[in-house]
Design an enzyme around this catalytic site. Structure first.
Site: not given
Ligand code: NDP
Length: 283
Positions: A87, A177
């Protein structure tokens, strides 16, 4: 009298927070889910599968998406496809949407959940990183939503945007962020008004999450944050229920909603409390 008042408040809260979710509303629903290879996105993929949805998964890593897809099929998903996409590329949202519409022949839920990697530390002046993160965490959401809106209008669908407490209340070590998450609130809350004014039946659900126990979050915050992390599977289910019940905003854990209500009343005390959760010497 005090007991009576407390009882009424509890009753009102229970009424407003009652669970109106009907799992049948997701059975057969066509879902495009971003950030589906790990963390909360992966957990959402499994919940949608248990409810019998048809899903397109996307993220960058194909080997992980393949594994998630196989598990989704075992759990009961009606159909599952995946497409690898980065993305940070401005072309990716259109390609992903094209693929999803081809495979699902329409769309009921668009779940925007992916985030780019970002350091959890004090601001070091890296403007280029902020620009890149804006593309991944914000502009790609706008592009995906914009491509999906006409289709969601047809299906009276849901646009689900995963945000964070740091998109409502500023916290340390999250400058860029936090900016991307505040931007999501500004854009999608304004869009919600416009859809209502145009009488378009597309719901926008903004999801405000606290610290969740994903590998990424635990690794980044270890030794730097004094807070308990909540389970990713429960966070994922809360997001799905919020979208399915067409909630305006959902909060997980629930008490974040109270924190956000108090946000502007006591700004000095709020900032002192927030700083007390963080270990400054480690960043
Ligand atoms: P993760 O890092 O576990 O997951 C992130 C996902 O995004 C992965 O599937 C990754 O897959 C994908 N991703 C990363 N970079 C890219 C890119 N350049 N293009 C496309 N896809 C991408 O994050 P979380 O599950 O923890 O977070 C999920 C959501 O929850 C986010 O929006 C986060 O802001 C929100 N959130 C999370 C919190 C937490 O404490 N965990 C707290 C508050 C909000 P891949 O690397 O294969 O591309």
């Amino acid at each position: 009298k005090a007991l009576c008042a407390a009882g009424m408040i509890v009753g009102l809260l229970a009424f407003f927070w009652r669970d109106t979710f009907n799992p049948d509303s997701i059975s057969g629903a066509r879902v495009l889910l971003t950030g589906a290879s790990t963390g909360i996105g992966e957990q959402m993929a499994y919940h949608y599968s248990r409810f019998g949805a048809e899903i397109v998964l996307t993220a960058r890593r194909g080997t992980l998406l393949q594994k998630v897809m196989e598990k989704c099929l075992q759990l009961g998903a009606k159909k599952v496809f995946y497409i690898q996409a980065d993305m940070s590329s401005p072309q990716a949202p259109e390609e992903v949407m094209h693929f999803a519409l081809q495979k699902l022949v329409g769309l009921d839920h668009l779940v925007l959940n992916h985030i780019g990697g970002t350091p959890f530390r004090m601001w070091d002046g890296d403007v280029e990183h902020t620009r890149w993160l804006m593309q991944v965490n914000f502009l790609s959401y706008v592009a995906l939503a914009s491509a999906a809106l006409p289709i969601l209008a047809e299906s009276k669908g849901s646009l689900i945007v995963v945000s964070s407490l740091t998109g409502k209340i500023s916290t340390p070590f999250t400058t860029s962020y936090s900016a991307t998450k505040f931007a999501l609130d500004g854009f999608f809350s304004s869009l919600r008004h416009e859809l209502a004014m145009q009488k378009q039946d597309v719901c926008i659900t903004l999801c405000i999450l606290g610290l969740i126990d994903t590998e990424m979050a635990l690794e980044k915050t270890r030794g730097k944050v004094y807070m308990s992390a909540y389970p990713a599977s429960e966070a994922a289910l809360t997001i799905i229920k919020g979208g399915a019940t067409r909630a305006r905003e959902v909060f997980y854990p629930w008490w974040l909603e109270l924190l956000c209500c108090l946000r502007d009343w006591f700004p000095n005390q709020r900032d002192v409390v927030i700083q007390s959760f963080y270990n400054y010497t480690s960043a």
